[in-house]
Design an enzyme around this catalytic site. Structure first.
Site, PDB file in Angstrom:
ATOM      1  N   HIS A  43       0.858  -1.188   0.000  1.00 26.14           N
ATOM      2  CA  HIS A  43       0.000   0.000   0.000  1.00 26.14           C
ATOM      3  C   HIS A  43       0.893   1.237   0.000  1.00 26.14           C
ATOM      4  CE1 HIS A  43       1.241  -0.347   4.177  1.00 26.14           C
ATOM      5  NE2 HIS A  43       1.059   0.967   4.236  1.00 26.14           N
ATOM      6  N   HIS A 125       5.601   6.263  -0.785  1.00 25.10           N
ATOM      7  CA  HIS A 125       6.306   5.043  -1.182  1.00 25.10           C
ATOM      8  C   HIS A 125       5.505   3.807  -0.796  1.00 25.10           C
ATOM      9  CE1 HIS A 125       7.319   5.457   3.053  1.00 25.10           C
ATOM     10  NE2 HIS A 125       7.556   4.148   3.049  1.00 25.10           N
TER      11      HIS A 125
END
Length: 179
Positions: A43, A125
């Site tokens: 995620h 990220h």
């Protein structure tokens, strides 16, 4: 005193992208580089909330539901290694404005609700590997995953039987652009 839950707001990756990233990671990084994050756990975090109680969770969910922001496209085309935290990551070379605005909104709402936020600038990220404490050779920048971000979600981090799982508690749609 209500039970505390470890929560964060994030963007989930489409299943197709997750499988493709997992395959690329396996082909790109040797097994000893670090501990791979499970496909289901891939995620992109928008705001980390920490351990919070039910009342604060409800307030943050209400605030999240009031966000009116347009959907956006995101390209994951950069990778890096943070040796101190032992993280190998995948992210955008150029963060779309919509992503930065959404993260900023959620982070400032969280801070106002008493959830401490990192003083470091937001660096979007997807964590690929953990415990990567030794130098990792990064691949040439010839990879890219593009996705349309139309929703964001609230997740709970649950640690059980030696594993961390992320459980989605709620999600919200971003508005579609007018044609």
């Amino acid at each position: 005193m209500s039970e505390q839950k470890r929560l964060f707001f994030a963007i989930t990756l489409p299943e197709e992208s997750r499988q493709s990233i997992i395959q690329w990671r396996a082909d790109t990084f040797p097994a000893e580089a670090g501990r791979p994050v499970a496909a289901a756990n891939l995620h992109l975090t928008l705001a980390f909330l920490g351990d919070i109680g039910e009342e604060k969770t409800q307030a943050l969910m209400q605030q999240a539901g009031r966000i009116r922001q347009q959907a956006f496209s995101l390209t994951l085309d950069d990778a890096g290694h943070w040796p101190r935290s032992g993280v190998v990551w995948l992210g955008p070379k150029q963060s779309p404005r919509g992503l930065l605005q959404l993260a900023e909104l959620l982070r400032s709402q969280a801070a106002r609700s008493g959830c401490s936020q990192s003083p470091l600038p937001y660096h979007p990220h997807v964590t690929l590997l953990r415990n990567a404490t030794h130098p990792v050779s990064l691949p040439p920048r010839n990879f890219s995953w593009s996705l349309r971000v139309e929703r964001f979600a609230l997740f709970q981090s649950v640690f059980a039987q030696g594993r961390t799982r992320y459980q989605q508690l709620a999600d919200w749609a971003l508005t579609q652009e007018r044609v």
